[in-house]
Design an enzyme around this catalytic site. Structure first.
Site, mmCIF file in Angstrom:
data_model
loop_
_atom_site.group_PDB
_atom_site.id
_atom_site.type_symbol
_atom_site.label_atom_id
_atom_site.label_comp_id
_atom_site.label_asym_id
_atom_site.label_seq_id
_atom_site.Cartn_x
_atom_site.Cartn_y
_atom_site.Cartn_z
ATOM 1 N N HIS A 1 0.825 -1.213 0.000
ATOM 2 C CA HIS A 1 0.000 0.000 0.000
ATOM 3 C C HIS A 1 0.853 1.255 0.000
ATOM 4 C CE1 HIS A 1 0.697 -1.318 4.139
ATOM 5 N NE2 HIS A 1 0.722 -0.055 4.462
ATOM 6 N N ASP B 1 4.030 1.849 1.206
ATOM 7 C CA ASP B 1 5.155 2.148 2.126
ATOM 8 C C ASP B 1 6.037 0.908 2.213
ATOM 9 O OD1 ASP B 1 3.274 1.700 5.264
ATOM 10 O OD2 ASP B 1 3.938 0.306 3.718
ATOM 11 N N HIS C 1 0.024 -0.841 11.371
ATOM 12 C CA HIS C 1 1.306 -0.272 11.815
ATOM 13 C C HIS C 1 1.190 1.244 11.780
ATOM 14 C CE1 HIS C 1 2.350 -1.249 7.379
ATOM 15 N NE2 HIS C 1 2.087 0.043 7.410
ATOM 16 N N HIS D 1 -1.754 3.004 9.496
ATOM 17 C CA HIS D 1 -2.376 2.177 8.454
ATOM 18 C C HIS D 1 -2.971 0.938 9.106
ATOM 19 C CE1 HIS D 1 1.037 3.899 5.699
ATOM 20 N NE2 HIS D 1 0.088 4.801 5.941
ATOM 21 N N HIS E 1 -3.477 1.497 20.448
ATOM 22 C CA HIS E 1 -2.072 1.042 20.389
ATOM 23 C C HIS E 1 -1.307 1.809 19.307
ATOM 24 C CE1 HIS E 1 1.237 -2.064 20.341
ATOM 25 N NE2 HIS E 1 1.324 -1.634 19.085
ATOM 26 N N GLU E 2 -1.866 1.864 18.105
ATOM 27 C CA GLU E 2 -1.148 2.516 16.996
ATOM 28 C C GLU E 2 -0.941 4.003 17.273
ATOM 29 O OE1 GLU E 2 -0.690 -1.093 15.492
ATOM 30 O OE2 GLU E 2 0.338 0.751 14.894
ATOM 31 N N HIS F 1 2.168 4.683 18.992
ATOM 32 C CA HIS F 1 3.334 4.826 18.093
ATOM 33 C C HIS F 1 3.362 6.217 17.470
ATOM 34 C CE1 HIS F 1 4.442 0.682 18.492
ATOM 35 N NE2 HIS F 1 3.442 0.189 17.805
ATOM 36 N N HIS G 1 7.407 -0.433 21.158
ATOM 37 C CA HIS G 1 6.728 -1.534 21.848
ATOM 38 C C HIS G 1 7.278 -1.716 23.261
ATOM 39 C CE1 HIS G 1 5.146 -3.402 17.903
ATOM 40 N NE2 HIS G 1 4.201 -2.703 18.514
#
Lengths: 378, 83
Positions: free
Chosen positions: A69, A71, A84, A97, A119-120, A123, A129
Site C-alpha cells: 500500500h 510504504d 502499523h 495504516h 495502540h497505533e 506509536h 513496543h
C-alpha cells in the site's frame, strides 16, 4: 516502555488527524467514534489535544489498506500483522495504516478497532513496543471480554508522560474534580420532572447539560452524570447561559449569553473571546439567541431565536441567505421557543421547558417526545 | 532429494515462520539468511531468545509450542527491535 530511537515526539500539544480511507467493515461513524475514543485514552493522561480535519494534511493521517500500500511494510492478509504506525514527524511520519484484510469490529467478535487504534496512536505519539505484557503498547493483540474494563497500564502512562508530561493540572490540583458538587439546597435537581435547561452541547463525545450556574456532564461510558459548577472548569465563563454548540472539526464549543459568544477548547477559553454575536452575521435587532446546534456531517450550524432560525455555513463561515425561516416550516412538531438543542446518533434533540423532541432531520419529523431530563438517568 | 518426513516438514515450516517473524520484528538480517537455515546457528538462537524474553515467554531458545502459538497471534506490524 520504550520510545523510538532518538525519542521523536511532537513539539506541540494540539495535533490534527484525518481519516483518509475508511473500512467497509463498519459504518463511518463507528470508525469515527472508535478513533475518537482511542485519542481520548491518550488525551486523558497528557497535555495533548486532537482535532479532526476533513481535508488537507493532518499530523496523523489514518487509512485502511491491504497488502502492498505504498510504504515499506506491505500487509499480509487476514491475521498476523493488523496495523502499523510511524513515529512523530513530517509527511508520512505519525500516520497509521490498518490492514483491511482484518475483520474490524466495534465489539470483540472480530479485531476491535478501538483497541488497535489506541495502540497505533501510541506509536504516532512516540512510543515503541513495551515488553510489559499488560501494557497497551505490548505488540501482541489481546482482546478484552469486557471492553469497559480497558485501562492504560502504568507502563503506558509512564511512557507517554516521559515524552509529554502529565495533563495540565498536576494530581494535587485535579483537572477534573474527582467528586461532583454535593447537591446543595437551591441547586437544580436532575430528577425534577419540570427540569428545563439553559443550553446543551456535546464536547469530545460527552454531553454537557447547562442549568443556572451548573452543568451535568454525561459520557457514553458512565451512567451517572457528574454535576459541577461551570466556574470549576471555565472560571471566566458566565452562568445562566443562552446556548452552546460544538464545532467538531475545530474541537471547539461555542458558548452564548446575551449578545456575546465565547469559544472553549477542552478547559481553555480561547484568546480573542468574548466576541459580539453580530460577528456571525446576525442583524442588529437580535440581542440574544435561544439555542444552537452544528450538524457535523453537513457542516451547517442552526441558531434558534423565538419562532425563527438562521443557518450558518461552517465552510464559508457565513450566515446563509434566505434566513431567518420559521422553525415550524422546517422542523415540524418542534415547539418554540427552543431552550436548547444538540445532535446525537443522527437526530436533533430539541428541549423546550420540561419537554424534549427527538427530530429526524432526514424524515423531517419528530420521532419521540420525552422528558427533558431523560438523559440524566433518573 | 528424498521426501521429508511429516515431522521434518513441520519443523521446516516452523523454521520458515520463525525466520520471517525474526526478520520482520527482531531485525534478523536477511543477508544472513542462507547461513541461518540450520536451527542451531548461534545468531538465530540468540534472536529466538530475544523474542521469547520480549514477549514474556520462557526463554528456551527453542521453537516450543508456546513460542509458536504467540508467533501465530495477531499483532502490531511495527518491529519490536531495530527501527
Amino acid at each position: 516502555f520504550r520510545t523510538f530511537l532518538g525519542m521523536p515526539k511532537w513539539r506541540k500539544t494540539h495535533l490534527t488527524y484525518r481519516i483518509m480511507k475508511y473500512t467497509t467493515d463498519l459504518p463511518r461513524d463507528a470508525v469515527d467514534s472508535a478513533i475518537e475514543k482511542a485519542l481520548k485514552v491518550w488525551e486523558e493522561v497528557t497535555p495533548l489535544t486532537f482535532s479532526k480535519l476533513y481535508e488537507g494534511e493532518a499530523d496523523i493521517m489514518i487509512s485502511f489498506a491491504v497488502k502492498e500500500h505504498g510504504d515499506f511494510y506491505s500487509f499480509d492478509g487476514p491475521g498476523y500483522s493488523l496495523a502499523h504506525a510511524y513515529p512523530p514527524g513530517p509527511g508520512f511520519y505519525g500516520d497509521i495504516h490498518f490492514d483491511d484484510d482484518e475483520k474490524w469490529t466495534e465489539d470483540t467478535s472480530g479485531t476491535n478497532l478501538f483497541l488497535v487504534a489506541a495502540h497505533e496512536l501510541g506509536h504516532s505519539l512516540g512510543l515503541f513496543h513495551s515488553a510489559n505484557t499488560e501494557a497497551l503498547m505490548h505488540p501482541v493483540y489481546k482482546s478484552f471480554t469486557d471492553l469497559t474494563r480497558f485501562r492504560l497500564s502504568q507502563d503506558d502512562v509512564n511512557g507517554i508522560q516521559s515524552l509529554y508530561g502529565p495533563p495540565p493540572a498536576s494530581p494535587e490540583k485535579p483537572l477534573v474534580p474527582t467528586k461532583s458538587v454535593p447537591s446543595v439546597p437551591g441547586t437544580p435537581d436532575k430528577c425534577d420532572t419540570a427540569l428545563s435547561f439553559d443550553a446543551i452541547s456535546t464536547l469530545r463525545g460527552e454531553y454537557l447539560f447547562f442549568k443556572d450556574r451548573y452543568f451535568w456532564r454525561k459520557s457514553n461510558w458512565n451512567l451517572e452524570p457528574e454535576f459541577h459548577l461551570i466556574s470549576t472548569f471555565w472560571p471566566s465563563l458566565p452562568s445562566y447561559l443562552d446556548a452552546a454548540y460544538e464545532d467538531n472539526s475545530r474541537d471547539i464549543v461555542f458558548i452564548f449569553k446575551g449578545n456575546k459568544l465565547w469559544a472553549i477548547r477542552g478547559n481553555e477559553v480561547q484568546v480573542g473571546y468574548p466576541r459580539g454575536i453580530h460577528t456571525l452575521g446576525f442583524p442588529p435587532t437580535i440581542n440574544k439567541i435561544d439555542a444552537a446546534v452544528s450538524d457535523k456531517e453537513k457542516k451547517k450550524t442552526y441558531f434558534f431565536v423565538e419562532d425563527k432560525y438562521w443557518r450558518f455555513d461552517e465552510n464559508s463561515q457565513s450566515m446563509e441567505q434566505g434566513f431567518p425561516r420559521l422553525i415550524a416550516d422546517d422542523f415540524p412538531g418542534v415547539k418554540p421557543k427552543v431552550d436548547a438543542v444538540f445532535q446525537a446518533f443522527g437526530f436533533f434533540y430539541f428541549f423546550s421547558g420540561s419537554s424534549q423532541f427527538e427530530f429526524d432531520p432526514n424524515a423531517k419529523m419528530v420521532t419521540h417526545i420525552l422528558k427533558s431530563n431523560s438523559w440524566l438517568h433518573c | 532429494a528424498y521426501p521429508l518426513s511429516g515431522a521434518a516438514k513441520e519443523e521446516d515450516s516452523n523454521m520458515d515462520l520463525a525466520q520471517q517473524y525474526l526478520e520482520k520484528y527482531y531485525d534478523l538480517k536477511t543477508d544472513m539468511k542462507q547461513f541461518v537455515r540450520r536451527k542451531d546457528s548461534n545468531l538465530i538462537v540468540k534472536k529466538i531468545q530475544e523474542m521469547q524474553k520480549f514477549l514474556g515467554l520462557e526463554v528456551t531458545a527453542k521453537l516450543d509450542s508456546d513460542t509458536l502459538e504467540v508467533m501465530h497471534q495477531p499483532r502490531c506490524g511495527v518491529p519490536d527491535v531495530g527501527h
